[in-house]
Design a protein around this motif. Structure first.
Motif, PDB file in Angstrom:
ATOM      1  N   ALA A 137       0.816  -1.216   0.000  1.00 45.07           N
ATOM      2  CA  ALA A 137       0.000   0.000   0.000  1.00 45.07           C
ATOM      3  C   ALA A 137       0.846   1.262   0.000  1.00 45.07           C
ATOM      4  O   ALA A 137       0.443   2.297   0.516  1.00 45.07           O
ATOM      5  CB  ALA A 137      -0.932  -0.010   1.211  1.00 45.07           C
ATOM      6  N   ARG A 138       2.024   1.198  -0.597  1.00 44.57           N
ATOM      7  CA  ARG A 138       2.954   2.333  -0.550  1.00 44.57           C
ATOM      8  C   ARG A 138       2.353   3.622  -1.115  1.00 44.57           C
ATOM      9  O   ARG A 138       2.722   4.731  -0.712  1.00 44.57           O
ATOM     10  CB  ARG A 138       4.256   1.999  -1.283  1.00 44.57           C
ATOM     11  CG  ARG A 138       4.124   1.879  -2.791  1.00 44.57           C
ATOM     12  CD  ARG A 138       5.466   1.628  -3.482  1.00 44.57           C
ATOM     13  NE  ARG A 138       6.547   2.430  -2.936  1.00 44.57           N
ATOM     14  CZ  ARG A 138       6.809   3.673  -3.314  1.00 44.57           C
ATOM     15  NH1 ARG A 138       6.029   4.270  -4.181  1.00 44.57           N
ATOM     16  NH2 ARG A 138       7.842   4.315  -2.775  1.00 44.57           N
ATOM     17  N   ASP A 139       1.426   3.500  -2.063  1.00 44.31           N
ATOM     18  CA  ASP A 139       0.838   4.687  -2.689  1.00 44.31           C
ATOM     19  C   ASP A 139      -0.161   5.408  -1.780  1.00 44.31           C
ATOM     20  O   ASP A 139      -0.507   6.559  -2.054  1.00 44.31           O
ATOM     21  CB  ASP A 139       0.133   4.306  -3.994  1.00 44.31           C
ATOM     22  CG  ASP A 139       1.104   3.846  -5.071  1.00 44.31           C
ATOM     23  OD1 ASP A 139       2.300   4.210  -4.989  1.00 44.31           O
ATOM     24  OD2 ASP A 139       0.675   3.125  -5.991  1.00 44.31           O
ATOM     25  N   TYR A 140      -0.617   4.717  -0.734  1.00 47.31           N
ATOM     26  CA  TYR A 140      -1.696   5.270   0.086  1.00 47.31           C
ATOM     27  C   TYR A 140      -1.361   5.409   1.573  1.00 47.31           C
ATOM     28  O   TYR A 140      -1.918   6.269   2.254  1.00 47.31           O
ATOM     29  CB  TYR A 140      -2.947   4.384  -0.015  1.00 47.31           C
ATOM     30  CG  TYR A 140      -3.383   4.064  -1.412  1.00 47.31           C
ATOM     31  CD1 TYR A 140      -3.923   5.042  -2.236  1.00 47.31           C
ATOM     32  CD2 TYR A 140      -3.253   2.774  -1.932  1.00 47.31           C
ATOM     33  CE1 TYR A 140      -4.332   4.756  -3.533  1.00 47.31           C
ATOM     34  CE2 TYR A 140      -3.660   2.467  -3.223  1.00 47.31           C
ATOM     35  CZ  TYR A 140      -4.202   3.466  -4.012  1.00 47.31           C
ATOM     36  OH  TYR A 140      -4.602   3.173  -5.285  1.00 47.31           O
ATOM     37  N   ILE A 141      -0.500   4.556   2.098  1.00 46.75           N
ATOM     38  CA  ILE A 141      -0.440   4.357   3.538  1.00 46.75           C
ATOM     39  C   ILE A 141       0.015   5.594   4.324  1.00 46.75           C
ATOM     40  O   ILE A 141      -0.455   5.840   5.434  1.00 46.75           O
ATOM     41  CB  ILE A 141       0.429   3.123   3.884  1.00 46.75           C
ATOM     42  CG1 ILE A 141       0.167   2.695   5.323  1.00 46.75           C
ATOM     43  CG2 ILE A 141       1.897   3.403   3.617  1.00 46.75           C
ATOM     44  CD1 ILE A 141      -1.265   2.310   5.602  1.00 46.75           C
TER      45      ILE A 141
END
Length: 260
Positions: free
Chosen positions: A20-24
């Motif tokens: 979830a690197r794009d959101y976390i």
């Protein structure tokens, strides 16, 4: 509402994390921006292969909130969202339980207004309306409205409860009921299992959650969705074939309208 620390008013927010690197990072900031501050954020990394854990660790270290607000659990094996949520439930220390998926969005007043509503209605299970957003969480204007209350019978033909909008009071609802089965559409199965005990879920018709939905998801496999809901009717709800068909028609109609 009283925001002073106290175990009896703490909300445990459970977030399954997998690549979830794009959101976390934004997810963590979004929780920190809540007007209700008596929370713990339980992040369960489900064996991510990207740098999600590093991003989470940095965000926690740089947070203006104390370390006691955060719990990071690392799983060695990817077991998907239901199992990750259950792991989070094992660790959760708050009276109230909220689920949040890493790519969904909470507006700042989500927790406070939902908890106020729960206490006012003396409810043990609350959910709220939400709005669809695009892949960047830009609002589309399509809002899913929710009824004032929902029982088991009416829940069968309308999957209106969205996971990231739910809130549970474990003082009045057995925490064991919130654990999710390791099957597809585990969230719907969980709501039905709770409601089947006679619990009435209360709906707050205020869209304080954004469901991020990329454009390509509009062409998702409808046959797969039908097979999943049919299995729930037969195995979770224990309906006969005729009742399953009747509810399936209602579900298909409402699901179509909700996404137009």
């Amino acid at each position: 509402m009283n925001n002073k620390p106290g175990i009896d008013d703490k909300v445990s927010i459970i977030v399954p994390v997998h690549n979830a690197r794009d959101y976390i990072a934004n997810t963590i900031k979004m929780v920190e921006a809540q007007t209700y501050t008596n929370w713990e954020l339980v992040l369960v990394d489900d064996a991510s292969t990207d740098d999600s854990v590093e991003i989470i660790t940095s965000a926690i270290e740089e947070s203006s909130f104390s370390q006691e607000h955060f719990v990071l659990i690392l799983k060695n094996k990817n077991e998907k969202a239901a199992a990750a949520r259950n792991t989070g439930l094992d660790r959760a220390s708050g009276r109230y339980i909220a689920f949040l998926d890493a790519d969904d969005v909470w507006l700042p007043e989500k927790l406070q207004k939902e908890l106020e509503f729960m206490k006012k209605e003396r409810a043990s299970f609350v959910f709220m309306s939400y709005e669809f957003g695009d892949e960047d969480a830009k609002l589309t204007g399509k809002i899913v409205r929710v009824p004032d209350s929902l029982d088991f019978k009416h829940a069968l033909s309308r999957t209106v409860i969205f996971t990231s909008t739910t809130l549970f009071d474990t003082k009045h609802l057995d925490k064991k009921l919130i654990y999710m089965p390791l099957i597809e559409s585990e969230d719907t199965a969980t709501w039905w299992s709770i409601l089947k005990t006679g619990v009435i879920a209360r709906g707050l018709d205020e869209p304080l959650v954004i469901y991020r939905r990329p454009a390509h998801s509009l062409s998702s496999n409808k046959l797969v969705a039908i097979k999943r809901i049919w299995r729930l009717y037969r195995e979770i709800a224990k309906l006969n074939v005729f009742s399953s068909l009747v509810n399936l028609v209602g579900w298909a109609y409402r699901a179509t309208v909700r996404r137009i």
